[in-house]
Design a protein around this motif. Sequence first.
Motif, PDB file in Angstrom:
ATOM      1  N   ILE A 241     -15.317  -8.041 -10.420  1.00 16.89           N
ATOM      2  CA  ILE A 241     -14.872  -8.650  -9.165  1.00 16.89           C
ATOM      3  C   ILE A 241     -14.484  -7.546  -8.198  1.00 16.89           C
ATOM      4  O   ILE A 241     -13.690  -6.662  -8.530  1.00 16.89           O
ATOM      5  N   ARG A 242     -15.050  -7.595  -7.013  1.00 15.64           N
ATOM      6  CA  ARG A 242     -14.688  -6.643  -5.960  1.00 15.64           C
ATOM      7  C   ARG A 242     -13.675  -7.288  -5.027  1.00 15.64           C
ATOM      8  O   ARG A 242     -13.854  -8.424  -4.578  1.00 15.64           O
ATOM      9  N   ILE A 243     -12.603  -6.558  -4.747  1.00 14.13           N
ATOM     10  CA  ILE A 243     -11.560  -7.028  -3.858  1.00 14.13           C
ATOM     11  C   ILE A 243     -11.628  -6.216  -2.569  1.00 14.13           C
ATOM     12  O   ILE A 243     -11.492  -4.992  -2.589  1.00 14.13           O
ATOM     13  N   LEU A 244     -11.852  -6.900  -1.456  1.00 18.59           N
ATOM     14  CA  LEU A 244     -11.750  -6.294  -0.135  1.00 18.59           C
ATOM     15  C   LEU A 244     -10.430  -6.739   0.473  1.00 18.59           C
ATOM     16  O   LEU A 244     -10.112  -7.924   0.445  1.00 18.59           O
ATOM     17  N   THR A 245      -9.679  -5.818   1.021  1.00 19.60           N
ATOM     18  CA  THR A 245      -8.363  -6.186   1.542  1.00 19.60           C
ATOM     19  C   THR A 245      -8.133  -5.568   2.915  1.00 19.60           C
ATOM     20  O   THR A 245      -8.578  -4.444   3.203  1.00 19.60           O
ATOM     21  N   THR A 246      -7.459  -6.335   3.751  1.00 24.41           N
ATOM     22  CA  THR A 246      -7.075  -5.882   5.084  1.00 24.41           C
ATOM     23  C   THR A 246      -5.809  -6.629   5.469  1.00 24.41           C
ATOM     24  O   THR A 246      -5.261  -7.400   4.670  1.00 24.41           O
ATOM     25  N   SER A 247      -5.346  -6.405   6.673  1.00 24.02           N
ATOM     26  CA  SER A 247      -4.113  -7.043   7.129  1.00 24.02           C
ATOM     27  C   SER A 247      -4.311  -7.556   8.545  1.00 24.02           C
ATOM     28  O   SER A 247      -5.091  -6.993   9.323  1.00 24.02           O
ATOM     29  N   ALA A 248      -3.571  -8.616   8.873  1.00 25.67           N
ATOM     30  CA  ALA A 248      -3.652  -9.199  10.207  1.00 25.67           C
ATOM     31  C   ALA A 248      -2.539  -8.717  11.120  1.00 25.67           C
ATOM     32  O   ALA A 248      -2.595  -8.964  12.321  1.00 25.67           O
ATOM     33  N   ASP A 249      -1.538  -8.046  10.571  1.00 23.58           N
ATOM     34  CA  ASP A 249      -0.412  -7.627  11.417  1.00 23.58           C
ATOM     35  C   ASP A 249       0.089  -6.229  11.064  1.00 23.58           C
ATOM     36  O   ASP A 249      -0.194  -5.263  11.757  1.00 23.58           O
ATOM     37  N   VAL A 250       0.825  -6.094   9.959  1.00 27.79           N
ATOM     38  CA  VAL A 250       1.373  -4.793   9.566  1.00 27.79           C
ATOM     39  C   VAL A 250       0.751  -4.376   8.240  1.00 27.79           C
ATOM     40  O   VAL A 250      -0.040  -5.106   7.654  1.00 27.79           O
ATOM     41  N   ILE A 251       1.121  -3.199   7.744  1.00 32.04           N
ATOM     42  CA  ILE A 251       0.575  -2.706   6.488  1.00 32.04           C
ATOM     43  C   ILE A 251       1.215  -3.466   5.326  1.00 32.04           C
ATOM     44  O   ILE A 251       2.442  -3.514   5.198  1.00 32.04           O
ATOM     45  N   HIS A 252       0.394  -4.052   4.499  1.00 33.84           N
ATOM     46  CA  HIS A 252       0.819  -4.682   3.256  1.00 33.84           C
ATOM     47  C   HIS A 252       0.210  -3.895   2.096  1.00 33.84           C
ATOM     48  O   HIS A 252      -0.547  -2.939   2.297  1.00 33.84           O
ATOM     49  N   SER A 253       0.517  -4.312   0.876  1.00 32.48           N
ATOM     50  CA  SER A 253      -0.064  -3.660  -0.297  1.00 32.48           C
ATOM     51  C   SER A 253      -0.318  -4.722  -1.361  1.00 32.48           C
ATOM     52  O   SER A 253       0.623  -5.356  -1.842  1.00 32.48           O
ATOM     53  N   TRP A 254      -1.593  -4.901  -1.687  1.00 36.38           N
ATOM     54  CA  TRP A 254      -1.990  -5.913  -2.672  1.00 36.38           C
ATOM     55  C   TRP A 254      -1.892  -5.276  -4.056  1.00 36.38           C
ATOM     56  O   TRP A 254      -2.702  -4.414  -4.404  1.00 36.38           O
TER      57      TRP A 254
END
Length: 211
Positions: free
Chosen positions: A135-148
């Motif tokens: 499984i490939r996970i692509l991650t981004t944020s809509a406001d501030v920096i988060h961490s998955w």
Amino acid sequence: MMEQLNFFHDHTLLILIMITILVGQMLVSMLFNKFTHRFLLEGQLIEMIWTILPAMILIIIALPSLRILYIIDEILNPNITIKTIGHQWYWSYEYSDYKKIEFDSYMIPINDSKNFNFRLLDVDNRLVVPFNSQIRILTTSADVIHSWAVPSLGVKIDSTPGRLNQTSIFINRTGLFFGQCSEICGANHSFMPICIEAINPKFFISWINSI
């Protein structure tokens, strides 16, 4: 991935224990035997030993470490790609491989949680994935920096606004895997958990078709 990290931790810890015992024994010997230090601190042979031996130990530690770093950065041909988007303060998930499936994942409030829910960790919409699948996970944020971050899977990746970061996971059993945002992203930073539910691939296909 987490299994490999655990093996490397045990491997390094065993080396550290042996070094600690050896150094401790040498210190005790020098404290209680006034003649010991002559043989430990003088001579060509002992100087060669404490020069070559640490270099060999560093190589023994570095080789598996570099291997794990390579595995972490390697992205194999994924069966599924899931996009995670961090918000203040919840996660959104997108399954774009099958059809446009999007949903938000909020923490279940304490007042609404049942006896079988995990306090401050369970969510209303879990991230459902098949086990024994890349499984490939692509991650981004809509406001501030988060961490998955999901510690039990050895995954921690920043969700940065305007940028896509990627990682991969491979779950070899069914079950629930919990995580949280590991970046201080605001007042409710500790109330945006991650809950992954790994199920049988056949059940996953049925779940996809039922949405």
